[in-house]
Design an enzyme around this catalytic site. Structure first.
Site, PDB file in Angstrom:
ATOM      1  N   LEU A 105      42.737  54.977  48.927  1.00  0.00           N
ATOM      2  CA  LEU A 105      42.884  53.781  48.100  1.00  0.00           C
ATOM      3  C   LEU A 105      41.711  53.829  47.146  1.00  0.00           C
ATOM      4  O   LEU A 105      40.583  54.083  47.573  1.00  0.00           O
ATOM      5  CB  LEU A 105      42.800  52.510  48.947  1.00  0.00           C
ATOM      6  N   ASP A 106      41.935  53.608  45.860  1.00  0.00           N
ATOM      7  CA  ASP A 106      40.816  53.719  44.928  1.00  0.00           C
ATOM      8  C   ASP A 106      39.801  52.600  45.151  1.00  0.00           C
ATOM      9  O   ASP A 106      40.052  51.637  45.883  1.00  0.00           O
ATOM     10  CB  ASP A 106      41.293  53.784  43.469  1.00  0.00           C
ATOM     11  N   LYS A 107      38.665  52.734  44.533  1.00  0.00           N
ATOM     12  CA  LYS A 107      37.531  51.839  44.765  1.00  0.00           C
ATOM     13  C   LYS A 107      37.883  50.372  44.553  1.00  0.00           C
ATOM     14  O   LYS A 107      37.425  49.489  45.296  1.00  0.00           O
ATOM     15  CB  LYS A 107      36.385  52.246  43.836  1.00  0.00           C
ATOM     16  N   SER A 109      40.847  48.970  44.846  1.00  0.00           N
ATOM     17  CA  SER A 109      41.996  48.535  45.637  1.00  0.00           C
ATOM     18  C   SER A 109      41.560  48.230  47.070  1.00  0.00           C
ATOM     19  O   SER A 109      40.487  48.642  47.502  1.00  0.00           O
ATOM     20  CB  SER A 109      43.085  49.604  45.627  1.00  0.00           C
TER      21      SER A 109
END
Length: 251
Positions: A105-107, A109
């Protein structure tokens, strides 16, 4: 017996194959004191250092399988390189055994992240060709319209990635919020899709991976996957391949 370095690191419980490739590319993996190269193979007895730590092979101890559901907070990264200059999920959790995330999950999210020490399980869940579902709740800066839902569901060309997204299930939840179920995991896919449709993501929460749901797990907490969840998950993965399409062609 030779074995690909990324596969070996995954089997040793260090990280997933994808994360191993990223670490190798970043120069974070040494084999016999020399920087490793992509696609490199290793043999028993070679000295491997990953992220400054020696990878020790203890043949007398096979680590117990671990599979956790984690509610990742916003601001935490899933990679273990220092590219993002932010705390990574492994350090954040401080789990007593060596585990790593199933995908990312990106930073910016948040929400459901699976963490494990089972490399084969990671690959079966994450391989795009296996088309396993992941569900998200997304809030954007504009009202969710029928036209927007049709655009998102039908497939969108992402110029930066030169790819068209697979058709997916999208449903309005509130005025500015929708749910979306993906069967692929392109880099920052939902954010890129929304940008093409003329809006920006304000909040993105993953709430489900296959049969595993986030539920009411509080932010920053984790729980063990239940026996029932694990049995259902392995049933869903029964016919899934742990190899990429390229790896299958080269066999």
């Amino acid at each position: 017996m030779e074995e690909r370095l990324n596969k070996w690191l995954s089997r040793m419980g260090v990280c997933s194959r994808r994360e191993a490739d990223r670490l190798i590319e970043a120069g974070k993996v040494l084999v016999d004191n020399r920087p490793a190269s992509m696609g490199q193979k290793v043999t028993p007895g070679q000295k491997v250092v990953c992220n400054g730590k020696m990878v020790r092979v203890d043949k007398s101890h096979k680590p117990r399988p671990v599979l956790l559901a984690v509610n990742k907070p916003r601001g935490i990264v899933c990679t273990t390189t220092d590219k993002d200059r932010a705390e990574n999920i492994v350090d954040f959790l401080g789990y007593p055994e060596r585990i790593y995330p199933v995908g990312r999950l990106d930073k910016d999210s948040e929400g459901l992240l699976l963490m494990t020490n089972q490399g084969d399980l990671v690959n079966k869940i994450m391989r795009s060709g296996n088309a396993h579902e992941k569900e998200y709740i997304v809030t954007i800066d504009k009202p969710v319209t029928e036209h927007f839902l049709e655009q998102m569901a039908g497939g969108i060309r992402l110029p930066e990635l030169d790819q068209v997204t697979r058709p997916c299930k999208v449903k309005k939840v509130e005025r500015n919020t929708f749910s979306i179920i993906l069967t692929q995991g392109l880099n920052r896919q939902i954010r890129r899709m929304c940008e093409v449709c003329g809006c920006q993501v304000r909040r993105l929460v993953r709430v489900r991976i296959m049969n595993i749901r986030l539920g009411n797990l509080r932010t920053g907490a984790y729980r063990q996957i239940t026996k029932e969840e694990y049995e259902e998950l392995t049933g869903l993965l029964k016919d899934s391949s742990s190899l990429s399409i390229k790896e299958r062609k080269n066999r």
